[in-house]
Design a protein around this motif. Structure first.
Motif, PDB file in Angstrom:
ATOM      1  N   UNK A   1      -4.690   7.789   5.379  1.00 19.36           N
ATOM      2  CA  UNK A   1      -5.946   7.045   5.408  1.00 19.36           C
ATOM      3  C   UNK A   1      -6.051   6.081   4.233  1.00 19.36           C
ATOM      4  N   UNK A   2      -5.569   6.503   3.064  1.00 17.09           N
ATOM      5  CA  UNK A   2      -5.592   5.614   1.904  1.00 17.09           C
ATOM      6  C   UNK A   2      -4.707   4.404   2.157  1.00 17.09           C
ATOM      7  N   UNK A   3      -3.499   4.637   2.650  1.00 19.01           N
ATOM      8  CA  UNK A   3      -2.561   3.536   2.904  1.00 19.01           C
ATOM      9  C   UNK A   3      -3.094   2.610   3.990  1.00 19.01           C
ATOM     10  N   UNK A   4      -3.643   3.182   5.061  1.00 21.02           N
ATOM     11  CA  UNK A   4      -4.213   2.351   6.136  1.00 21.02           C
ATOM     12  C   UNK A   4      -5.384   1.524   5.631  1.00 21.02           C
ATOM     13  N   UNK A   5      -6.251   2.159   4.839  1.00 23.73           N
ATOM     14  CA  UNK A   5      -7.409   1.452   4.308  1.00 23.73           C
ATOM     15  C   UNK A   5      -7.017   0.313   3.398  1.00 23.73           C
ATOM     16  N   UNK A   6      -6.050   0.559   2.500  1.00 27.08           N
ATOM     17  CA  UNK A   6      -5.597  -0.500   1.596  1.00 27.08           C
ATOM     18  C   UNK A   6      -4.885  -1.607   2.362  1.00 27.08           C
ATOM     19  N   UNK A   7      -4.159  -1.235   3.421  1.00 22.90           N
ATOM     20  CA  UNK A   7      -3.396  -2.232   4.180  1.00 22.90           C
ATOM     21  C   UNK A   7      -4.319  -3.253   4.842  1.00 22.90           C
ATOM     22  N   UNK A   8      -5.286  -2.759   5.633  1.00 18.22           N
ATOM     23  CA  UNK A   8      -6.138  -3.718   6.348  1.00 18.22           C
ATOM     24  C   UNK A   8      -7.040  -4.469   5.375  1.00 18.22           C
ATOM     25  N   UNK A   9      -7.443  -3.788   4.288  1.00 18.20           N
ATOM     26  CA  UNK A   9      -8.374  -4.414   3.346  1.00 18.20           C
ATOM     27  C   UNK A   9      -7.741  -5.632   2.669  1.00 18.20           C
TER      28      UNK A   9
ATOM     29  N   UNK B   1       0.828  -1.215   0.000  1.00 20.82           N
ATOM     30  CA  UNK B   1       0.000   0.000   0.000  1.00 20.82           C
ATOM     31  C   UNK B   1       0.860   1.262   0.000  1.00 20.82           C
ATOM     32  N   UNK B   2       1.945   1.250   0.764  1.00 23.22           N
ATOM     33  CA  UNK B   2       2.829   2.412   0.840  1.00 23.22           C
ATOM     34  C   UNK B   2       3.499   2.677  -0.506  1.00 23.22           C
ATOM     35  N   UNK B   3       4.015   1.630  -1.118  1.00 21.92           N
ATOM     36  CA  UNK B   3       4.674   1.762  -2.418  1.00 21.92           C
ATOM     37  C   UNK B   3       3.693   2.203  -3.498  1.00 21.92           C
ATOM     38  N   UNK B   4       2.447   1.747  -3.386  1.00 22.08           N
ATOM     39  CA  UNK B   4       1.486   1.928  -4.466  1.00 22.08           C
ATOM     40  C   UNK B   4       0.729   3.243  -4.403  1.00 22.08           C
ATOM     41  N   UNK B   5       0.825   4.012  -3.299  1.00 26.18           N
ATOM     42  CA  UNK B   5      -0.020   5.194  -3.176  1.00 26.18           C
ATOM     43  C   UNK B   5       0.095   6.167  -4.351  1.00 26.18           C
ATOM     44  N   UNK B   6       1.308   6.542  -4.800  1.00 24.39           N
ATOM     45  CA  UNK B   6       1.379   7.465  -5.950  1.00 24.39           C
ATOM     46  C   UNK B   6       0.700   6.908  -7.199  1.00 24.39           C
TER      47      UNK B   6
ATOM     48  N   UNK C   1       0.448  14.512  -1.783  1.00 24.90           N
ATOM     49  CA  UNK C   1      -0.208  13.218  -1.551  1.00 24.90           C
ATOM     50  C   UNK C   1      -1.280  13.414  -0.474  1.00 24.90           C
ATOM     51  N   UNK C   2      -2.415  13.890  -0.896  1.00 27.50           N
ATOM     52  CA  UNK C   2      -3.480  14.255   0.035  1.00 27.50           C
ATOM     53  C   UNK C   2      -4.225  13.005   0.508  1.00 27.50           C
ATOM     54  N   UNK C   3      -4.412  12.924   1.823  1.00 25.44           N
ATOM     55  CA  UNK C   3      -5.125  11.799   2.405  1.00 25.44           C
ATOM     56  C   UNK C   3      -4.330  10.511   2.414  1.00 25.44           C
TER      57      UNK C   3
ATOM     58  N   UNK D   1      -0.106  -3.634  -6.615  1.00 20.84           N
ATOM     59  CA  UNK D   1      -0.279  -3.893  -5.181  1.00 20.84           C
ATOM     60  C   UNK D   1      -0.687  -5.324  -4.858  1.00 20.84           C
ATOM     61  N   UNK D   2      -1.559  -5.910  -5.686  1.00 19.32           N
ATOM     62  CA  UNK D   2      -1.958  -7.300  -5.458  1.00 19.32           C
ATOM     63  C   UNK D   2      -0.757  -8.222  -5.649  1.00 19.32           C
ATOM     64  N   UNK D   3       0.027  -7.955  -6.709  1.00 20.07           N
ATOM     65  CA  UNK D   3       1.216  -8.769  -6.977  1.00 20.07           C
ATOM     66  C   UNK D   3       2.214  -8.676  -5.832  1.00 20.07           C
ATOM     67  N   UNK D   4       2.484  -7.452  -5.381  1.00 23.03           N
ATOM     68  CA  UNK D   4       3.452  -7.264  -4.296  1.00 23.03           C
ATOM     69  C   UNK D   4       2.948  -7.909  -3.011  1.00 23.03           C
TER      70      UNK D   4
END
Length: 301
Positions: A72-80, A19-24, A67-69, A283-286
């Motif tokens: 929350x985006x990274x946290x949301x993608x991480x747990x999801x 999630x961190x790598x993929x945010x941009x 990189x606005x938000x 992100x799915x691959x990683x």
């Protein structure tokens, strides 16, 4: 891999790294699919390309800060993703133990979990995507995720936070079901590794195929969902509007003399396709690859 279901922390760590790598990339994809107008950078002029590479220029602009938000985006993608992949592995094992058909045991967990995750994350998804519109960059209502949520509740109503949920579920469920099914099939079919290099190759092949397979299904529903966020129209109205927009674009370029076929009127399904394939498959691959690596590293120690 054997023992995979006993390592939830490996799923969570892999998902967080992804999630961190993929945010941009997520940001660039959201802007492209929403049709937000981005300001060109000096990238192409700096290298003497001029307007011939305007698409590249705008993609670079979308990738760039702010990189606005992001938290929350990274946290949301991480747990999801951690919940979907870990829960699917646990669910498949338990359903098979209770003698469910293998197809049901493999399909039902990601079907339920991806739907649940989409429902929980939807308010953050809508607020985060709306914040990426360059027109909102100086708007105090979209300065933070909380302020964006407050604005949406005030202007659209509480349940307006879940506007676009139907398209979101139609996009996420097939993606994750496909990725999980392909991952599980390859886990069973690929030969077991005997060396470290074979293990890494096996994990790479499984992750890449599963990630790309899931990503190919998502783009049209992503476009619809993001357009629904932008216009507040219903699902059916949004599809009609997108098609009508393509027809008007065709007429403005070619005039009314040249007929427009069905395929040209559906050209909107390709909007932001390149960035989306990257933003969804990577992100799915990683996540799948790093989960195997972390579990393998933990098992070897």
């Amino acid at each position: 891999m054997t023992g995979k279901n006993n390592h939830p922390e490996c799923y969570l760590l892999a998902s967080a790294c992804s999630a961190t790598f993929n945010y941009p990339l997520w940001k660039a994809s959201a802007i492209a699919q929403s049709g937000f107008a981005t300001l060109p950078t000096s990238f192409t002029e700096r290298f003497g390309f001029g307007r011939r590479f305007e698409v590249v220029d705008r993609f670079v602009s979308a990738l760039s800060p702010p990189y606005r938000g992001a938290p929350f985006v990274i946290s949301g993608m991480t747990w999801a993703r951690a919940a979907i992949f870990y829960g699917s592995d646990i669910g498949r094992k338990k359903l098979k133990k209770h003698k469910f058909h293998p197809v049901i045991a493999t399909t039902l967990p990601p079907l339920f979990l991806s739907s649940f995750v989409q429902c929980v994350n939807m308010p953050l998804v809508r607020a985060s995507i709306t914040m990426q519109n360059p027109k909102n960059i100086n708007n105090p209502d979209f300065k933070t995720t909380f302020s964006a949520l407050r604005y949406l509740v005030r202007e659209k109503g509480f349940f307006g936070l879940w506007h676009g949920l139907s398209a979101g579920i139609a996009k996420s469920v097939p993606k994750y079901c496909t990725s999980v099914i392909v991952k599980d099939v390859m886990e069973e079919q690929l030969p077991q590794p005997n060396t470290k290099n074979e293990f890494l190759l096996r994990a790479t092949v499984k992750a890449v195929v599963a990630g790309v397979a899931g990503a190919t299904l998502t783009n049209p529903m992503d476009v619809i969902r993001n357009e629904m966020f932008k216009t507040d129209k219903s699902l059916v109205e949004t599809i009609r509007s997108l098609r009508h927009g393509e027809i008007e674009k065709h007429i403005s370029i070619h005039g009314k003399s040249e007929p427009i076929g069905l395929m040209k009127s559906m050209a909107w399904v390709k909007r932001g396709l390149g960035p989306n394939l990257i933003a969804v498959s990577i992100p799915v691959t990683i996540t799948i690859f790093l989960t195997d690596v972390f579990i393998g590293f933990k098992a070897s120690n």
